[in-house]
Design a protein around this motif. Structure first.
Motif, PDB file in Angstrom:
ATOM      1  N   MET A   1      24.024  47.453  39.612  1.00 18.96           N
ATOM      2  CA  MET A   1      24.162  46.446  40.667  1.00 18.96           C
ATOM      3  C   MET A   1      25.393  45.583  40.412  1.00 18.96           C
ATOM      4  O   MET A   1      25.905  45.534  39.287  1.00 18.96           O
ATOM      5  N   ASN A   2      25.846  44.916  41.452  1.00 19.25           N
ATOM      6  CA  ASN A   2      26.909  43.924  41.307  1.00 19.25           C
ATOM      7  C   ASN A   2      26.258  42.580  40.998  1.00 19.25           C
ATOM      8  O   ASN A   2      25.225  42.226  41.576  1.00 19.25           O
ATOM      9  N   ILE A   3      26.869  41.850  40.084  1.00 19.90           N
ATOM     10  CA  ILE A   3      26.295  40.581  39.608  1.00 19.90           C
ATOM     11  C   ILE A   3      27.337  39.479  39.748  1.00 19.90           C
ATOM     12  O   ILE A   3      28.516  39.674  39.442  1.00 19.90           O
ATOM     13  N   LEU A   4      26.881  38.313  40.203  1.00 22.05           N
ATOM     14  CA  LEU A   4      27.738  37.117  40.275  1.00 22.05           C
ATOM     15  C   LEU A   4      27.248  36.117  39.248  1.00 22.05           C
ATOM     16  O   LEU A   4      26.068  35.748  39.239  1.00 22.05           O
ATOM     17  N   LEU A   5      28.137  35.682  38.381  1.00 22.73           N
ATOM     18  CA  LEU A   5      27.848  34.656  37.373  1.00 22.73           C
ATOM     19  C   LEU A   5      28.564  33.373  37.777  1.00 22.73           C
ATOM     20  O   LEU A   5      29.769  33.394  38.052  1.00 22.73           O
ATOM     21  N   ILE A   6      27.826  32.283  37.822  1.00 19.21           N
ATOM     22  CA  ILE A   6      28.409  31.010  38.249  1.00 19.21           C
ATOM     23  C   ILE A   6      28.664  30.113  37.041  1.00 19.21           C
ATOM     24  O   ILE A   6      27.770  29.886  36.222  1.00 19.21           O
ATOM     25  N   GLY A   7      29.894  29.610  36.935  1.00 20.11           N
ATOM     26  CA  GLY A   7      30.255  28.695  35.858  1.00 20.11           C
ATOM     27  C   GLY A   7      31.619  29.015  35.274  1.00 20.11           C
ATOM     28  O   GLY A   7      32.244  30.018  35.641  1.00 20.11           O
ATOM     29  N   SER A   8      32.079  28.182  34.342  1.00 18.69           N
ATOM     30  CA  SER A   8      33.438  28.362  33.821  1.00 18.69           C
ATOM     31  C   SER A   8      33.588  27.993  32.347  1.00 18.69           C
ATOM     32  O   SER A   8      34.693  27.909  31.846  1.00 18.69           O
ATOM     33  N   GLY A   9      32.467  27.765  31.648  1.00 20.06           N
ATOM     34  CA  GLY A   9      32.561  27.300  30.266  1.00 20.06           C
ATOM     35  C   GLY A   9      32.379  28.388  29.226  1.00 20.06           C
ATOM     36  O   GLY A   9      32.355  29.591  29.540  1.00 20.06           O
TER      37      GLY A   9
ATOM     38  N   PRO B   1      24.426  48.606  31.171  1.00 20.33           N
ATOM     39  CA  PRO B   1      24.610  49.765  32.056  1.00 20.33           C
ATOM     40  C   PRO B   1      24.186  49.459  33.500  1.00 20.33           C
ATOM     41  O   PRO B   1      24.583  50.167  34.420  1.00 20.33           O
ATOM     42  N   LEU B   2      23.387  48.401  33.685  1.00 18.80           N
ATOM     43  CA  LEU B   2      22.936  48.028  35.026  1.00 18.80           C
ATOM     44  C   LEU B   2      24.000  47.273  35.815  1.00 18.80           C
ATOM     45  O   LEU B   2      23.866  47.083  37.020  1.00 18.80           O
ATOM     46  N   CYS B   3      25.048  46.824  35.121  1.00 18.56           N
ATOM     47  CA  CYS B   3      26.085  46.023  35.783  1.00 18.56           C
ATOM     48  C   CYS B   3      27.233  46.919  36.236  1.00 18.56           C
ATOM     49  O   CYS B   3      27.964  47.467  35.414  1.00 18.56           O
ATOM     50  N   ASP B   4      27.380  47.071  37.559  1.00 15.56           N
ATOM     51  CA  ASP B   4      28.510  47.830  38.100  1.00 15.56           C
ATOM     52  C   ASP B   4      29.766  46.967  38.111  1.00 15.56           C
ATOM     53  O   ASP B   4      30.747  47.265  37.469  1.00 15.56           O
ATOM     54  N   ARG B   5      29.673  45.867  38.860  1.00 17.92           N
ATOM     55  CA  ARG B   5      30.800  44.923  38.908  1.00 17.92           C
ATOM     56  C   ARG B   5      30.289  43.535  38.603  1.00 17.92           C
ATOM     57  O   ARG B   5      29.222  43.116  39.075  1.00 17.92           O
ATOM     58  N   LEU B   6      31.055  42.807  37.800  1.00 20.79           N
ATOM     59  CA  LEU B   6      30.707  41.426  37.475  1.00 20.79           C
ATOM     60  C   LEU B   6      31.753  40.501  38.080  1.00 20.79           C
ATOM     61  O   LEU B   6      32.953  40.648  37.807  1.00 20.79           O
ATOM     62  N   TYR B   7      31.288  39.577  38.901  1.00 20.16           N
ATOM     63  CA  TYR B   7      32.142  38.521  39.447  1.00 20.16           C
ATOM     64  C   TYR B   7      31.778  37.218  38.748  1.00 20.16           C
ATOM     65  O   TYR B   7      30.598  36.961  38.473  1.00 20.16           O
ATOM     66  N   VAL B   8      32.777  36.388  38.457  1.00 22.61           N
ATOM     67  CA  VAL B   8      32.526  35.084  37.847  1.00 22.61           C
ATOM     68  C   VAL B   8      33.225  34.015  38.677  1.00 22.61           C
ATOM     69  O   VAL B   8      34.418  34.133  38.974  1.00 22.61           O
TER      70      VAL B   8
ATOM     71  N   GLU C   1      38.372  38.781  31.222  1.00 21.53           N
ATOM     72  CA  GLU C   1      38.400  40.009  30.426  1.00 21.53           C
ATOM     73  C   GLU C   1      37.090  40.800  30.555  1.00 21.53           C
ATOM     74  O   GLU C   1      37.009  41.954  30.161  1.00 21.53           O
ATOM     75  N   CYS C   2      36.044  40.144  31.101  1.00 22.26           N
ATOM     76  CA  CYS C   2      34.729  40.781  31.228  1.00 22.26           C
ATOM     77  C   CYS C   2      34.424  41.205  32.658  1.00 22.26           C
ATOM     78  O   CYS C   2      33.545  42.036  32.892  1.00 22.26           O
ATOM     79  N   GLY C   3      35.092  40.591  33.614  1.00 19.44           N
ATOM     80  CA  GLY C   3      34.827  40.860  35.024  1.00 19.44           C
ATOM     81  C   GLY C   3      35.956  40.310  35.866  1.00 19.44           C
ATOM     82  O   GLY C   3      37.067  40.109  35.377  1.00 19.44           O
ATOM     83  N   GLU C   4      35.643  40.020  37.117  1.00 21.29           N
ATOM     84  CA  GLU C   4      36.657  39.506  38.034  1.00 21.29           C
ATOM     85  C   GLU C   4      36.356  38.048  38.381  1.00 21.29           C
ATOM     86  O   GLU C   4      35.293  37.740  38.921  1.00 21.29           O
ATOM     87  N   ASN C   5      37.291  37.153  38.053  1.00 15.73           N
ATOM     88  CA  ASN C   5      37.142  35.752  38.438  1.00 15.73           C
ATOM     89  C   ASN C   5      37.399  35.616  39.937  1.00 15.73           C
ATOM     90  O   ASN C   5      38.333  36.219  40.464  1.00 15.73           O
ATOM     91  N   VAL C   6      36.549  34.845  40.616  1.00 23.25           N
ATOM     92  CA  VAL C   6      36.715  34.648  42.060  1.00 23.25           C
ATOM     93  C   VAL C   6      36.708  33.161  42.383  1.00 23.25           C
ATOM     94  O   VAL C   6      36.049  32.360  41.709  1.00 23.25           O
ATOM     95  N   VAL C   7      37.468  32.799  43.391  1.00 25.29           N
ATOM     96  CA  VAL C   7      37.536  31.399  43.827  1.00 25.29           C
ATOM     97  C   VAL C   7      36.449  31.183  44.870  1.00 25.29           C
ATOM     98  O   VAL C   7      36.480  31.758  45.958  1.00 25.29           O
TER      99      VAL C   7
END
Length: 426
Positions: A1-9, A23-30, A39-45
């Motif tokens: 699945m695609n996962i969104l992580l909220i935060g910046s610390g 293995p369950l994480c396809d794409r990680l957005y932060v 370096e772990c996923g894609e930062n998004v504004v």
């Protein structure tokens, strides 16, 4: 699945590091993330305060799980708003997040359900609070009721310090957070951080940790959000862990459910281990920072199924595996912290430090500017050492700290001192 992580610390970099390995994480957005999470996923504004915009992003990108790092969005009800939009989110509802959002709420819950904690009184009037100080005498602990970014607690050793803290809070020094205050008895003992994953009914104990709140060596100076931590905490024996679950965590879960506000997410109990046993200092409703930075490297299980089990109410049959290794993190903070930190100073040597054996570096208040890494906050980097015991983890962490070239920052040089002393005394 695609996962969104909220935060910046630093907490979010550690979570991104763990989630991206699943293995369950396809794409990680932060959102918004930092140079480390990139370096772990894609930062998004994204405007995190605009919950509708977050929901729209999730639908557009096919996000199946949102993991909320910091307390602010939780207290603001982001989990409720995402659920209403049909999006699964890890963390408590707005009503349940009051466990962190209001010190008075938690103290009243403790009183109602017999959960051991410090004696306390609530005040919304400055004169009445000062009269209470005169009656009780120092030392006392003065706490702003609301969220104050880790700066709402004053350890007042004298009545004068207590009255100064009361005046500061009621005069708006902490904004709306200080409109009501709680005054507590000063507890004697050793502090520990205890984490439990909760699904509304069941609680699964995570590894223990211990952090260092004071800014300077020898546990001196002002309180901070945390200058370092280590895991496991030797003070938290198996017997003590059982007592914490039985006397503090489970009664809290049962009480919250009885009130119609079941708690899901991670419950972070700040504890004082006193001569009478463990007592609750306060609750946080998210992973601690910097404790998360020592928990994630020790977690051997995939974190994503655990987060999903918490959301889905199926933690009852769940278990997690932990490494026997110790982890210790040293926070590098910008000069001026916890007051006004100096921003913009250049930091060198981070990649070289991170390349050392059994070392991780998690970013917090960093920013990339014109090809250089610069300080952009109070707590800036977390340097983690791993080892067979806390002493070995401490040695590796400080060896890596010494590789980093940053005159604009400082750190404590005694993180883990209590555990190291215990290990030396055998």
């Amino acid at each position: 699945m695609n996962i969104l992580l909220i935060g910046s610390g630093g907490r979010e970099h550690a979570l991104a590091w763990a989630i991206s390995a699943s293995p369950l994480c396809d794409r990680l957005y932060v959102a918004p993330g930092n140079p480390g999470t990139a370096e772990c996923g894609e930062n998004v504004v994204l405007d995190i305060a605009n919950h509708a915009a977050v929901a729209d992003f999730c639908k557009l990108q096919g996000v199946g799980l949102v993991v909320v790092g910091p307390e602010g969005p939780l207290v603001d009800g982001i989990v409720d708003d995402l659920a209403a939009a049909g999006i699964k989110a890890f963390g408590p509802s707005k009503a349940a997040a009051q466990l962190e959002g209001s010190k008075a709420f938690t103290k009243e819950l403790c009183a109602q359900f017999g959960i051991p904690t410090a004696g306390f009184a609530r005040f919304s009037d400055e004169a009445a609070a000062k009269a209470y100080v005169a009656q009780q005498g120092a030392p006392l602990v003065i706490k702003a009721d609301g969220l104050a970014a880790g700066k709402g607690v004053v350890m007042a050793e004298t009545a004068e310090q207590a009255n100064e803290a009361i005046a500061m809070m009621f005069s708006g020094g902490l904004g709306a957070a200080g409109a009501e205050i709680v005054i507590e008895e000063w507890m004697i003992g050793e502090e520990a951080s205890f984490f439990a994953l909760c699904d509304g009914r069941n609680a699964l104990a995570l590894a223990s940790a211990q952090d260092h709140k004071r800014a300077f060596d020898g546990d001196t100076g002002p309180n901070t959000g945390g200058m370092g931590a280590y895991s496991p905490a030797p003070v938290m024996t198996r017997a003590l862990e059982e007592r914490v679950m039985a006397e503090i965590v489970r009664p809290t879960l049962a009480g919250m459910a009885k009130r119609g506000t079941p708690f899901k997410g991670v419950l972070f109990a700040g504890l004082m281990v006193t001569a009478e046993g463990p007592k609750l200092i306060e609750y946080n409703v998210r992973f601690g920072d910097p404790e998360c930075e020592v928990l994630m490297p020790r977690l051997r299980s995939d974190i994503v199924p655990a987060l999903l089990a918490s959301c889905d109410g199926v933690l009852g049959s769940f278990d997690l595996r932990w490494s026997d290794e110790a982890a210790l993190t040293v926070v590098l903070a910008a000069n001026g912290y916890p007051g006004t930190p100096e921003k913009g100073s250049v930091i060198k040597g981070v990649k070289r430090a991170a390349a050392q054996d059994d070392v991780l570096v998690f970013h917090a208040g960093t920013q990339e500017k014109e090809g250089a890494l610069v300080a952009n906050g109070g707590r800036v980097l977390n340097v983690v050492g791993l080892g067979r015991n806390v002493s070995e983890a401490q040695a590796r962490a400080y060896a890596a700290v010494d590789i980093i070239d940053w005159p604009g920052g400082f750190c404590r040089r005694d993180i883990g001192w209590q555990a190291v002393k215990r290990e030396r005394e055998g």
